[in-house]
Motif scaffolding. Sequence first.
Motif, mmCIF file in Angstrom:
data_model
loop_
_atom_site.group_PDB
_atom_site.id
_atom_site.type_symbol
_atom_site.label_atom_id
_atom_site.label_comp_id
_atom_site.label_asym_id
_atom_site.label_seq_id
_atom_site.Cartn_x
_atom_site.Cartn_y
_atom_site.Cartn_z
ATOM 1 N N THR A 161 -16.322 -28.217 81.374
ATOM 2 C CA THR A 161 -15.484 -27.243 82.277
ATOM 3 C C THR A 161 -14.264 -27.561 82.055
ATOM 4 N N ALA A 162 -13.436 -27.108 82.228
ATOM 5 C CA ALA A 162 -11.978 -27.095 82.558
ATOM 6 C C ALA A 162 -11.269 -26.298 83.346
ATOM 7 N N GLY A 163 -10.238 -26.826 83.796
ATOM 8 C CA GLY A 163 -9.706 -25.878 85.396
ATOM 9 C C GLY A 163 -10.915 -25.551 86.427
ATOM 10 N N SER A 164 -11.782 -26.187 86.162
ATOM 11 C CA SER A 164 -12.559 -26.153 87.775
ATOM 12 C C SER A 164 -13.766 -25.300 87.242
ATOM 13 N N TYR A 186 -10.733 -28.485 76.101
ATOM 14 C CA TYR A 186 -10.648 -29.274 76.994
ATOM 15 C C TYR A 186 -11.832 -29.225 78.152
ATOM 16 N N ALA A 187 -11.913 -30.380 78.253
ATOM 17 C CA ALA A 187 -13.144 -30.712 79.613
ATOM 18 C C ALA A 187 -12.786 -31.600 80.377
ATOM 19 N N ASP A 188 -12.315 -31.746 81.653
ATOM 20 C CA ASP A 188 -12.274 -31.775 82.582
ATOM 21 C C ASP A 188 -12.489 -33.036 82.849
ATOM 22 N N PRO A 189 -11.389 -34.157 84.028
ATOM 23 C CA PRO A 189 -12.561 -35.013 84.356
ATOM 24 C C PRO A 189 -13.634 -35.068 84.646
ATOM 25 N N GLY A 190 -14.226 -36.303 84.372
ATOM 26 C CA GLY A 190 -16.308 -36.040 84.640
ATOM 27 C C GLY A 190 -16.786 -35.436 84.866
ATOM 28 N N THR A 191 -16.565 -34.675 84.170
ATOM 29 C CA THR A 191 -17.325 -33.169 83.905
ATOM 30 C C THR A 191 -18.424 -33.502 82.665
ATOM 31 N N THR A 192 -19.721 -32.964 82.493
ATOM 32 C CA THR A 192 -20.595 -32.809 81.120
ATOM 33 C C THR A 192 -19.948 -31.988 80.276
ATOM 34 N N VAL A 193 -19.845 -31.882 79.090
ATOM 35 C CA VAL A 193 -20.168 -31.102 77.913
ATOM 36 C C VAL A 193 -21.642 -31.037 77.392
ATOM 37 N N ALA A 206 -29.382 -28.901 74.055
ATOM 38 C CA ALA A 206 -29.793 -30.484 73.214
ATOM 39 C C ALA A 206 -29.085 -31.342 73.849
ATOM 40 N N SER A 207 -28.138 -31.543 73.751
ATOM 41 C CA SER A 207 -27.275 -33.351 73.832
ATOM 42 C C SER A 207 -26.133 -32.560 74.895
ATOM 43 N N SER A 208 -25.552 -33.383 75.030
ATOM 44 C CA SER A 208 -24.162 -34.153 75.851
ATOM 45 C C SER A 208 -23.705 -35.128 76.443
ATOM 46 N N VAL A 209 -22.390 -34.926 76.749
ATOM 47 C CA VAL A 209 -21.603 -36.010 76.657
ATOM 48 C C VAL A 209 -20.448 -36.040 78.112
ATOM 49 N N ASP A 210 -20.751 -36.919 78.972
ATOM 50 C CA ASP A 210 -20.116 -37.754 80.048
ATOM 51 C C ASP A 210 -18.560 -37.861 79.346
ATOM 52 N N VAL A 211 -18.099 -36.847 80.471
ATOM 53 C CA VAL A 211 -16.281 -37.065 80.202
ATOM 54 C C VAL A 211 -16.043 -38.103 81.027
ATOM 55 N N SER A 252 -13.664 -39.803 84.117
ATOM 56 C CA SER A 252 -13.751 -39.465 85.700
ATOM 57 C C SER A 252 -12.016 -40.002 85.420
ATOM 58 N N ASN A 253 -11.662 -39.923 84.936
ATOM 59 C CA ASN A 253 -9.976 -40.757 84.647
ATOM 60 C C ASN A 253 -9.605 -40.012 83.616
ATOM 61 N N LYS A 254 -9.796 -39.121 82.470
ATOM 62 C CA LYS A 254 -9.423 -38.846 80.865
ATOM 63 C C LYS A 254 -10.079 -37.288 81.056
ATOM 64 N N ARG A 255 -9.336 -37.206 80.379
ATOM 65 C CA ARG A 255 -9.799 -34.867 79.899
ATOM 66 C C ARG A 255 -9.924 -35.554 78.425
ATOM 67 N N LEU A 256 -11.005 -34.681 78.205
ATOM 68 C CA LEU A 256 -11.385 -34.771 76.539
ATOM 69 C C LEU A 256 -10.964 -33.361 75.897
ATOM 70 N N VAL A 257 -10.243 -33.575 74.896
ATOM 71 C CA VAL A 257 -9.243 -33.089 74.577
ATOM 72 C C VAL A 257 -10.348 -32.606 73.201
ATOM 73 N N ILE A 258 -11.560 -31.665 72.506
ATOM 74 C CA ILE A 258 -11.975 -31.666 71.685
ATOM 75 C C ILE A 258 -11.850 -30.533 70.901
ATOM 76 N N GLU A 259 -11.392 -31.461 69.430
ATOM 77 C CA GLU A 259 -9.777 -31.011 68.238
ATOM 78 C C GLU A 259 -10.782 -30.692 67.465
ATOM 79 N N PHE A 260 -12.189 -30.718 66.965
ATOM 80 C CA PHE A 260 -12.728 -29.996 65.527
ATOM 81 C C PHE A 260 -14.681 -30.119 66.192
ATOM 82 N N VAL A 261 -14.644 -28.945 65.803
ATOM 83 C CA VAL A 261 -16.454 -29.224 66.039
ATOM 84 C C VAL A 261 -17.066 -28.522 64.708
ATOM 85 N N SER A 262 -18.149 -29.816 64.317
ATOM 86 C CA SER A 262 -19.530 -29.245 62.946
ATOM 87 C C SER A 262 -20.520 -29.194 63.620
ATOM 88 N N ALA A 263 -21.475 -28.217 63.409
ATOM 89 C CA ALA A 263 -22.973 -28.283 63.714
ATOM 90 C C ALA A 263 -24.000 -27.854 62.114
#
Length: 105
Positions: free
Chosen positions: A47-50, A73-80, A10-15, A17-28
């Motif tokens: 994607t975390a730790g490849s 966690y989501a690695d730099p340069g990946t898509t959630v 349905a949707s995505s978020v691009d992280v 390339s120079n940062k790691r995304l730390v997701i702390e809360f999810v609501s749906a």
Amino acid sequence: TCDAGLGVVASSVDVPSNKRLVIEFVSAKCGLAPSPNYLYRLVLRTTAGSTRLDHHLPGINPAFVVALETRIYADPGTTVDFSDILSDSSDAACYMTISGQLANP
């Protein structure tokens, strides 16, 4: 919004390339079309730790609702990605919000 189908992304978020995304809360919240069938899984993919990971979100049927404090966690340069998986091809309208922070890798 998730429409019909099995595993529709349905949707995505691009992280960045120079940062790691730390997701702390999810609501749906998902609403289903009238049907004897039900939504049986919401998935947040990172994607975390490849390694590609599926995070299955717990919810309440038939009006699927999630409010979850977490640390994903989501690695730099990946898509959630966010997807719904239905028991059949019924329609579902799903809305998801993630919050957290961008951190140095």
